[in-house]
Design a protein around this motif. Structure first.
Motif, PDB file in Angstrom:
ATOM      1  N   LEU A  18      -6.952  -3.115   3.785  1.00 47.73           N
ATOM      2  CA  LEU A  18      -5.570  -3.377   3.374  1.00 47.73           C
ATOM      3  C   LEU A  18      -5.508  -4.235   2.107  1.00 47.73           C
ATOM      4  O   LEU A  18      -4.682  -3.989   1.230  1.00 47.73           O
ATOM      5  CB  LEU A  18      -4.796  -4.053   4.508  1.00 47.73           C
ATOM      6  CG  LEU A  18      -4.509  -3.172   5.728  1.00 47.73           C
ATOM      7  CD1 LEU A  18      -3.893  -4.001   6.846  1.00 47.73           C
ATOM      8  CD2 LEU A  18      -3.590  -2.033   5.344  1.00 47.73           C
ATOM      9  N   LEU A  19      -6.403  -5.212   2.014  1.00 58.43           N
ATOM     10  CA  LEU A  19      -6.448  -6.057   0.829  1.00 58.43           C
ATOM     11  C   LEU A  19      -6.812  -5.238  -0.402  1.00 58.43           C
ATOM     12  O   LEU A  19      -6.169  -5.361  -1.455  1.00 58.43           O
ATOM     13  CB  LEU A  19      -7.470  -7.192   1.029  1.00 58.43           C
ATOM     14  CG  LEU A  19      -7.591  -8.199  -0.102  1.00 58.43           C
ATOM     15  CD1 LEU A  19      -6.276  -8.940  -0.300  1.00 58.43           C
ATOM     16  CD2 LEU A  19      -8.707  -9.179   0.181  1.00 58.43           C
ATOM     17  N   ALA A  21      -6.332  -2.036  -0.804  1.00 57.83           N
ATOM     18  CA  ALA A  21      -5.209  -1.143  -1.080  1.00 57.83           C
ATOM     19  C   ALA A  21      -4.100  -1.894  -1.821  1.00 57.83           C
ATOM     20  O   ALA A  21      -3.510  -1.365  -2.778  1.00 57.83           O
ATOM     21  CB  ALA A  21      -4.673  -0.548   0.219  1.00 57.83           C
ATOM     22  N   ASN A  22      -3.816  -3.127  -1.417  1.00 60.11           N
ATOM     23  CA  ASN A  22      -2.797  -3.931  -2.100  1.00 60.11           C
ATOM     24  C   ASN A  22      -3.210  -4.258  -3.530  1.00 60.11           C
ATOM     25  O   ASN A  22      -2.390  -4.178  -4.452  1.00 60.11           O
ATOM     26  CB  ASN A  22      -2.526  -5.229  -1.336  1.00 60.11           C
ATOM     27  CG  ASN A  22      -1.664  -4.996  -0.114  1.00 60.11           C
ATOM     28  OD1 ASN A  22      -0.902  -4.037  -0.063  1.00 60.11           O
ATOM     29  ND2 ASN A  22      -1.791  -5.858   0.873  1.00 60.11           N
ATOM     30  N   ILE A  23      -4.465  -4.608  -3.720  1.00 57.71           N
ATOM     31  CA  ILE A  23      -4.956  -4.906  -5.069  1.00 57.71           C
ATOM     32  C   ILE A  23      -4.838  -3.654  -5.941  1.00 57.71           C
ATOM     33  O   ILE A  23      -4.394  -3.720  -7.092  1.00 57.71           O
ATOM     34  CB  ILE A  23      -6.400  -5.444  -5.025  1.00 57.71           C
ATOM     35  CG1 ILE A  23      -6.410  -6.848  -4.401  1.00 57.71           C
ATOM     36  CG2 ILE A  23      -7.020  -5.478  -6.421  1.00 57.71           C
ATOM     37  CD1 ILE A  23      -7.793  -7.387  -4.102  1.00 57.71           C
ATOM     38  N   GLY A  25      -2.764  -1.152  -5.548  1.00 58.17           N
ATOM     39  CA  GLY A  25      -1.340  -0.908  -5.797  1.00 58.17           C
ATOM     40  C   GLY A  25      -0.798  -1.815  -6.887  1.00 58.17           C
ATOM     41  O   GLY A  25      -0.058  -1.368  -7.771  1.00 58.17           O
ATOM     42  N   LEU A  26      -1.157  -3.093  -6.835  1.00 57.91           N
ATOM     43  CA  LEU A  26      -0.722  -4.025  -7.876  1.00 57.91           C
ATOM     44  C   LEU A  26      -1.287  -3.641  -9.239  1.00 57.91           C
ATOM     45  O   LEU A  26      -0.604  -3.724 -10.260  1.00 57.91           O
ATOM     46  CB  LEU A  26      -1.142  -5.452  -7.518  1.00 57.91           C
ATOM     47  CG  LEU A  26      -0.368  -6.102  -6.370  1.00 57.91           C
ATOM     48  CD1 LEU A  26      -0.994  -7.434  -5.990  1.00 57.91           C
ATOM     49  CD2 LEU A  26       1.093  -6.294  -6.753  1.00 57.91           C
ATOM     50  N   TYR A  27      -2.531  -3.223  -9.269  1.00 57.91           N
ATOM     51  CA  TYR A  27      -3.157  -2.806 -10.523  1.00 57.91           C
ATOM     52  C   TYR A  27      -2.372  -1.659 -11.155  1.00 57.91           C
ATOM     53  O   TYR A  27      -2.014  -1.714 -12.327  1.00 57.91           O
ATOM     54  CB  TYR A  27      -4.612  -2.383 -10.277  1.00 57.91           C
ATOM     55  CG  TYR A  27      -5.242  -1.707 -11.470  1.00 57.91           C
ATOM     56  CD1 TYR A  27      -5.653  -2.441 -12.573  1.00 57.91           C
ATOM     57  CD2 TYR A  27      -5.395  -0.320 -11.500  1.00 57.91           C
ATOM     58  CE1 TYR A  27      -6.216  -1.820 -13.673  1.00 57.91           C
ATOM     59  CE2 TYR A  27      -5.947   0.312 -12.597  1.00 57.91           C
ATOM     60  CZ  TYR A  27      -6.362  -0.447 -13.683  1.00 57.91           C
ATOM     61  OH  TYR A  27      -6.906   0.186 -14.769  1.00 57.91           O
TER      62      TYR A  27
END
Length: 165
Positions: A18-19, A21-23, A25-27
């Motif tokens: 999940l971490l 995936a979030n990174i 997405g932010l990128y």
């Protein structure tokens, strides 16, 4: 049933996925935002018109100065009209609600809107006529054949880019 150490490893694995995936997405979010900020905003109509008059019709400095003066007066005339249209939109919706969207209320609302739009269109067309009056006879011929094409091109340049989903 999963034992505590295996359960902890499993939960840590889920958290890591999940971490990441979030990174990711932010990128992509910030990468696309930075890309879109580099796009030059579309020019306003005055800039487009000035460029057309200078480059296509070969307006001289005196004609350009007159155009700038006309444009400023036009802006002062149209700003209140545009503001009135915005305010009228809210009033129109309240009026329709107050009158239960009856046929007569719809017709009244459309007629009021049409009058405001008519005034705005008249002001815009008078401005075009005034700009055309700045032209020499030769420039007027080019203006008459090229103005519509120039405005059509400028509208297509202003179409917003489709968001990347």
């Amino acid at each position: 049933m999963i034992t505590r150490p295996q359960r902890s490893k499993f939960l840590l694995l889920i958290i890591a996925v999940l971490l990441l995936a979030n990174i990711g997405g932010l990128y992509f979010f910030f990468k696309n935002k930075a890309y879109n900020n580099n796009v030059k905003p579309p020019a306003d109509r005055k800039e487009i018109m000035a460029k057309y008059l200078k480059e296509e019709l070969k307006f001289n400095d005196a004609q350009m100065k007159s155009f700038d003066s006309l444009s400023e007066k036009h802006k002062q005339l149209t700003e209140p009209l545009f503001e009135g249209l915005r305010q009228e939109k809210e009033k129109r919706l309240r009026f329709l609600t107050d009158n239960n969207y009856s046929d007569s209320a719809l017709l009244q609302a459309v007629n009021r809107s049409a009058e405001r739009q008519k005034q705005l269109d008249l002001t815009m067309l008078e401005h075009i006529r005034n700009v055309r009056a700045l032209c020499t006879a030769t420039q007027q011929q080019s203006f008459d054949t090229g103005f519509y094409k120039m405005m059509k091109r400028s509208r297509s340049d202003k179409k917003p880019a489709k968001p990347n989903n």
